[in-house]
Design a protein around this motif. Structure first.
Motif, PDB file in Angstrom:
ATOM      1  N   ALA A 186      13.109 -10.499   5.182  1.00  0.00           N
ATOM      2  CA  ALA A 186      12.544 -10.288   6.519  1.00  0.00           C
ATOM      3  C   ALA A 186      11.347  -9.358   6.381  1.00  0.00           C
ATOM      4  N   THR A 187      10.675  -9.115   7.495  1.00  0.00           N
ATOM      5  CA  THR A 187       9.636  -8.090   7.545  1.00  0.00           C
ATOM      6  C   THR A 187       9.925  -7.179   8.727  1.00  0.00           C
ATOM      7  N   THR A 188       9.306  -6.007   8.728  1.00  0.00           N
ATOM      8  CA  THR A 188       9.509  -5.068   9.820  1.00  0.00           C
ATOM      9  C   THR A 188       8.249  -4.256  10.066  1.00  0.00           C
ATOM     10  N   ALA A 189       8.052  -3.872  11.319  1.00  0.00           N
ATOM     11  CA  ALA A 189       6.967  -2.972  11.701  1.00  0.00           C
ATOM     12  C   ALA A 189       7.513  -1.622  12.141  1.00  0.00           C
ATOM     13  N   ALA A 190       8.821  -1.408  11.961  1.00  0.00           N
ATOM     14  CA  ALA A 190       9.471  -0.169  12.407  1.00  0.00           C
ATOM     15  C   ALA A 190       9.939   0.618  11.187  1.00  0.00           C
ATOM     16  N   TRP A 191       9.039   1.413  10.629  1.00  0.00           N
ATOM     17  CA  TRP A 191       9.375   2.108   9.393  1.00  0.00           C
ATOM     18  C   TRP A 191       8.450   3.302   9.180  1.00  0.00           C
ATOM     19  N   ASN A 192       8.865   4.173   8.258  1.00  0.00           N
ATOM     20  CA  ASN A 192       7.986   5.243   7.780  1.00  0.00           C
ATOM     21  C   ASN A 192       8.300   5.481   6.306  1.00  0.00           C
ATOM     22  N   HIS A 198       6.960  14.857  15.472  1.00  0.00           N
ATOM     23  CA  HIS A 198       7.078  15.032  14.023  1.00  0.00           C
ATOM     24  C   HIS A 198       6.252  13.957  13.341  1.00  0.00           C
ATOM     25  N   PRO A 199       4.956  14.142  13.252  1.00  0.00           N
ATOM     26  CA  PRO A 199       4.083  13.125  12.645  1.00  0.00           C
ATOM     27  C   PRO A 199       4.565  12.724  11.255  1.00  0.00           C
ATOM     28  N   GLY A 200       4.622  11.421  11.026  1.00  0.00           N
ATOM     29  CA  GLY A 200       5.164  10.903   9.772  1.00  0.00           C
ATOM     30  C   GLY A 200       6.585  10.420   9.906  1.00  0.00           C
ATOM     31  N   GLY A 201       7.273  10.836  10.968  1.00  0.00           N
ATOM     32  CA  GLY A 201       8.620  10.364  11.246  1.00  0.00           C
ATOM     33  C   GLY A 201       8.601   9.324  12.345  1.00  0.00           C
ATOM     34  N   GLY A 202       9.767   8.813  12.691  1.00  0.00           N
ATOM     35  CA  GLY A 202       9.861   7.828  13.756  1.00  0.00           C
ATOM     36  C   GLY A 202       9.129   6.539  13.423  1.00  0.00           C
ATOM     37  N   ILE A 203       8.583   5.901  14.442  1.00  0.00           N
ATOM     38  CA  ILE A 203       7.887   4.624  14.288  1.00  0.00           C
ATOM     39  C   ILE A 203       6.505   4.737  14.896  1.00  0.00           C
ATOM     40  N   ALA A 204       5.482   4.446  14.117  1.00  0.00           N
ATOM     41  CA  ALA A 204       4.098   4.556  14.593  1.00  0.00           C
ATOM     42  C   ALA A 204       3.847   3.614  15.762  1.00  0.00           C
ATOM     43  N   GLY A 205       3.201   4.141  16.796  1.00  0.00           N
ATOM     44  CA  GLY A 205       2.803   3.318  17.927  1.00  0.00           C
ATOM     45  C   GLY A 205       3.864   3.113  18.981  1.00  0.00           C
ATOM     46  N   PHE A 226       0.850  -1.192   0.000  1.00  0.00           N
ATOM     47  CA  PHE A 226       0.000   0.000   0.000  1.00  0.00           C
ATOM     48  C   PHE A 226       0.886   1.242   0.000  1.00  0.00           C
ATOM     49  N   HIS A 227       0.293   2.372  -0.316  1.00  0.00           N
ATOM     50  CA  HIS A 227       0.968   3.652  -0.195  1.00  0.00           C
ATOM     51  C   HIS A 227      -0.018   4.787   0.067  1.00  0.00           C
ATOM     52  N   GLY A 228      -1.263   4.444   0.298  1.00  0.00           N
ATOM     53  CA  GLY A 228      -2.295   5.461   0.435  1.00  0.00           C
ATOM     54  C   GLY A 228      -2.601   5.891   1.855  1.00  0.00           C
ATOM     55  N   HIS A 229      -1.901   5.328   2.833  1.00  0.00           N
ATOM     56  CA  HIS A 229      -2.111   5.767   4.210  1.00  0.00           C
ATOM     57  C   HIS A 229      -0.801   5.657   4.975  1.00  0.00           C
ATOM     58  N   ALA A 230      -0.722   6.389   6.084  1.00  0.00           N
ATOM     59  CA  ALA A 230       0.480   6.347   6.916  1.00  0.00           C
ATOM     60  C   ALA A 230       0.585   4.990   7.601  1.00  0.00           C
ATOM     61  N   PRO A 231       1.809   4.546   7.924  1.00  0.00           N
ATOM     62  CA  PRO A 231       1.969   3.265   8.622  1.00  0.00           C
ATOM     63  C   PRO A 231       1.199   3.257   9.943  1.00  0.00           C
ATOM     64  N   GLN A 232       0.526   2.162  10.194  1.00  0.00           N
ATOM     65  CA  GLN A 232      -0.195   1.987  11.452  1.00  0.00           C
ATOM     66  C   GLN A 232       0.633   1.127  12.404  1.00  0.00           C
ATOM     67  N   PRO A 233       0.439   1.268  13.710  1.00  0.00           N
ATOM     68  CA  PRO A 233       1.211   0.459  14.656  1.00  0.00           C
ATOM     69  C   PRO A 233       1.117  -1.033  14.340  1.00  0.00           C
ATOM     70  N   GLY A 234       2.257  -1.680  14.229  1.00  0.00           N
ATOM     71  CA  GLY A 234       2.311  -3.104  13.954  1.00  0.00           C
ATOM     72  C   GLY A 234       2.160  -3.487  12.492  1.00  0.00           C
TER      73      GLY A 234
END
Length: 259
Positions: A32-38, A107-114, A5-13
């Motif tokens: 691998a996979t990751t949940a820590a991204w933006n 800084h919304p959009g940066g860091g890691i969601a959640g 996807f690319h139509g919404h910001a990353p959600q926690p997890g």
């Protein structure tokens, strides 16, 4: 990385694929996979400087907490680090680390969601800032507290004294003797301003290269003693300038022109 996807910001997890690309075919091989991204910085993926042909570094989360991952893309062997990675460099044995929960909050959009900000009630915490992780030992230590950077900034710019501070985008110069980073001052209800700073690897010799109020966009090392910063000192369009690290903000930048 590869997402569905690319139509919404990353959600926690929300997880996406981490992989390597075959330069001859352009094929993507997920490892691998990751949940820590933006969408701006990805998962901070880079080749491991200690083993650049077969190991990568990236971030993930474990039980909601950010971690760094060192993965051998050939064997699948992995090592976890208790802090997330920001950037590797220097002599290859150290990695910079920031607190992504603070970045995500301010800084919304940066860091890691959640991911939580452990010092959300402190505008300039003394126990958070730039950490260095030893890739061999796995140990980390705080080398430059946000409180020290905030004190330096507020002494030069008193109007910032009621702002919240955080740090973004740390990298090392060639030779690994100094680091460059963006200092942000703002908050959830305040307009964000930013400055470009450098410091020695132990956090000493703090220098403001591009000051607050000059429309800083980003900055990076050019070599061991010069950096390039994109900003607009007189307003208008942001332009890249070359700055001498040794002169700090008092030096006259040279405008970069393409002939």
């Amino acid at each position: 990385m590869e997402s569905t996807f690319h139509g919404h910001a990353p959600q926690p997890g929300e997880r996406i694929a981490v992989g390597v690309v075959d330069p001859s075919t352009g094929g993507f091989n997920a490892v691998a996979t990751t949940a820590a991204w933006n969408f701006t910085q990805g998962a901070m993926i880079e080749w491991c400087p200690q083993s650049p042909n077969d190991e990568i570094l990236f971030n993930d989360t474990v039980d909601g907490e950010p971690v760094g991952v060192r993965l051998n893309v050939l064997t699948g062997a992995r090592q976890l680090y208790l802090r997330p990675f920001e950037s590797a460099g220097g002599e290859g044995a150290r990695v910079a680390s920031l607190t992504p929960g603070r970045i995500a909050r301010l800084h919304p959009g940066g860091g890691i969601a959640g991911v939580r900000d452990p010092f959300s009630d402190d505008p300039a915490p003394e126990n958070d800032g730039i950490f260095l992780i030893g890739l061999t030992s796995g140990l980390s230590r705080l080398v430059l507290p946000i409180s020290a950077v905030a004190a330096h900034a507020c002494a030069r710019h008193p109007k910032l004294r009621r702002r919240e501070f955080w740090i973004e985008s740390v990298s090392f110069n060639r030779g690994g003797t100094r680091m460059i980073f963006t200092v942000c001052a703002g908050g959830e209800s305040a307009r964000t301003d930013a400055a470009l700073y450098t410091a020695a690897m132990d956090g000493s010799e703090l220098r403001e290269i591009v000051s607050f109020g000059r429309g800083l966009k980003n900055g990076a090392w050019l070599d061991a003693s010069r950096c390039v910063a994109v900003h607009r000192p007189g307003g208008g369009i942001a332009i890249p300038y070359i700055h001498e690290d040794s002169t700090g903000a008092d030096g006259e930048p040279v405008e970069c022109r393409v002939s």
